[in-house]
Design a protein around this motif. Structure first.
Motif, PDB file in Angstrom:
ATOM      1  N   SER A  68      34.830  44.735  43.788  1.00 13.30           N
ATOM      2  CA  SER A  68      35.632  43.603  43.313  1.00 13.30           C
ATOM      3  C   SER A  68      36.877  43.435  44.169  1.00 13.30           C
ATOM      4  CB  SER A  68      35.999  43.763  41.835  1.00 13.30           C
ATOM      5  OG  SER A  68      36.853  44.861  41.640  1.00 13.30           O
ATOM      6  N   LEU A  72      37.238  39.929  46.078  1.00 19.23           N
ATOM      7  CA  LEU A  72      38.379  39.058  45.761  1.00 19.23           C
ATOM      8  C   LEU A  72      39.389  39.006  46.904  1.00 19.23           C
ATOM      9  CD1 LEU A  72      38.778  39.840  41.960  1.00 19.23           C
ATOM     10  CD2 LEU A  72      37.821  37.781  43.030  1.00 19.23           C
ATOM     11  N   ALA A  77      41.892  34.124  44.643  1.00 20.62           N
ATOM     12  CA  ALA A  77      42.093  33.076  43.642  1.00 20.62           C
ATOM     13  C   ALA A  77      43.244  32.175  44.096  1.00 20.62           C
ATOM     14  CB  ALA A  77      42.415  33.704  42.288  1.00 20.62           C
ATOM     15  N   MET A 111      30.120  34.776  40.571  1.00 17.73           N
ATOM     16  CA  MET A 111      30.664  34.736  39.214  1.00 17.73           C
ATOM     17  C   MET A 111      29.611  34.402  38.158  1.00 17.73           C
ATOM     18  SD  MET A 111      33.519  35.917  39.344  1.00 17.73           S
ATOM     19  CE  MET A 111      34.599  36.400  40.654  1.00 17.73           C
ATOM     20  N   LEU A 124      37.056  43.570  35.773  1.00 14.38           N
ATOM     21  CA  LEU A 124      37.491  42.174  35.836  1.00 14.38           C
ATOM     22  C   LEU A 124      38.848  41.947  35.177  1.00 14.38           C
ATOM     23  CD1 LEU A 124      34.103  40.369  35.124  1.00 14.38           C
ATOM     24  CD2 LEU A 124      35.286  40.595  37.304  1.00 14.38           C
ATOM     25  N   TYR A 127      41.159  39.859  37.306  1.00 11.45           N
ATOM     26  CA  TYR A 127      40.641  38.494  37.390  1.00 11.45           C
ATOM     27  C   TYR A 127      41.045  37.714  36.136  1.00 11.45           C
ATOM     28  CZ  TYR A 127      37.113  34.744  37.487  1.00 11.45           C
ATOM     29  OH  TYR A 127      36.467  33.534  37.468  1.00 11.45           O
ATOM     30  N   HIS A 130      44.826  37.104  35.882  1.00 13.25           N
ATOM     31  CA  HIS A 130      45.274  36.012  36.761  1.00 13.25           C
ATOM     32  C   HIS A 130      45.168  34.673  36.037  1.00 13.25           C
ATOM     33  CE1 HIS A 130      45.802  33.553  40.377  1.00 13.25           C
ATOM     34  NE2 HIS A 130      44.788  32.838  39.926  1.00 13.25           N
TER      35      HIS A 130
END
Length: 188
Positions: A68, A72, A77, A111, A124, A127, A130
């Protein structure tokens, strides 16, 4: 001198093996999902033995964190700080949703698989945190309080969610721009 060279080359090979394992796991997670991915599958795809996988990643959580983090890092993001500079609440929301939906589109294959499984290992957590912070940032300029703020925050959180984008675009056949329009109306 030769011993130093051998140690350096061995360390390079270990780093290469580690990266191949991460890359193989990411590919499999994207293809079949984390729940259906086995260590044997990862080892085979990475062209290493199972023992090598366990040597680099002693448990599933360690491998999941590495995957991850790498994924990421390659697919960051949207940056919420830029949104904070937009004073008008609706303009801020529209900008945020447009950038968020572009991000969802670029990470859709992964995803769709990752978010379909249970979120019990906490990989996660960052994630989800965020998107929670993003919803708070987007709700703030509306000046709502009490129950109205809670409902506005919930609507914005729903609008930001991958599942909402996926439903509007894949399920309802909207473009990203149309999905932003629907989400703005629903959220505000």
């Amino acid at each position: 001198m030769a011993r130093t060279y051998e140690l350096k080359r061995r360390a390079e090979r270990q780093g290469e093996n580690r990266q191949r394992i991460i890359d193989a796991a990411i590919e499999l997670h994207q293809e079949v999902g984390p729940q259906a991915t086995t260590v044997s599958d990862i080892a085979q795809r990475a062209r290493v033995g199972r023992v090598t996988v366990y040597r680099h990643f002693p448990d599933e959580a360690a491998l999941a964190r590495a995957c991850s983090g790498h994924y990421l890092g390659c697919h960051p993001a949207p940056d919420t700080e830029g949104w904070a500079a937009i004073a008008d609440p609706e303009a801020r929301l529209r900008t945020a949703l447009a950038e968020t939906y572009a991000f969802h589109r670029s990470t859709e294959a992964m995803m769709t698989k990752v978010l379909a499984g249970p979120d019990d290992h906490g990989v996660l957590a960052d994630y989800h945190a965020h998107w929670s912070r993003a919803a708070d940032l987007l709700a703030a300029p509306w000046g709502a309080t009490g129950r109205r703020r809670a409902m506005l925050r919930a609507g914005i959180g729903l609008a930001l969610a991958f599942g909402t984008w996926h439903s509007l675009v894949r399920g309802q056949g909207l473009t990203d721009e149309e999905a932003v329009e629907v989400a703005v109306r629903l959220a505000s």
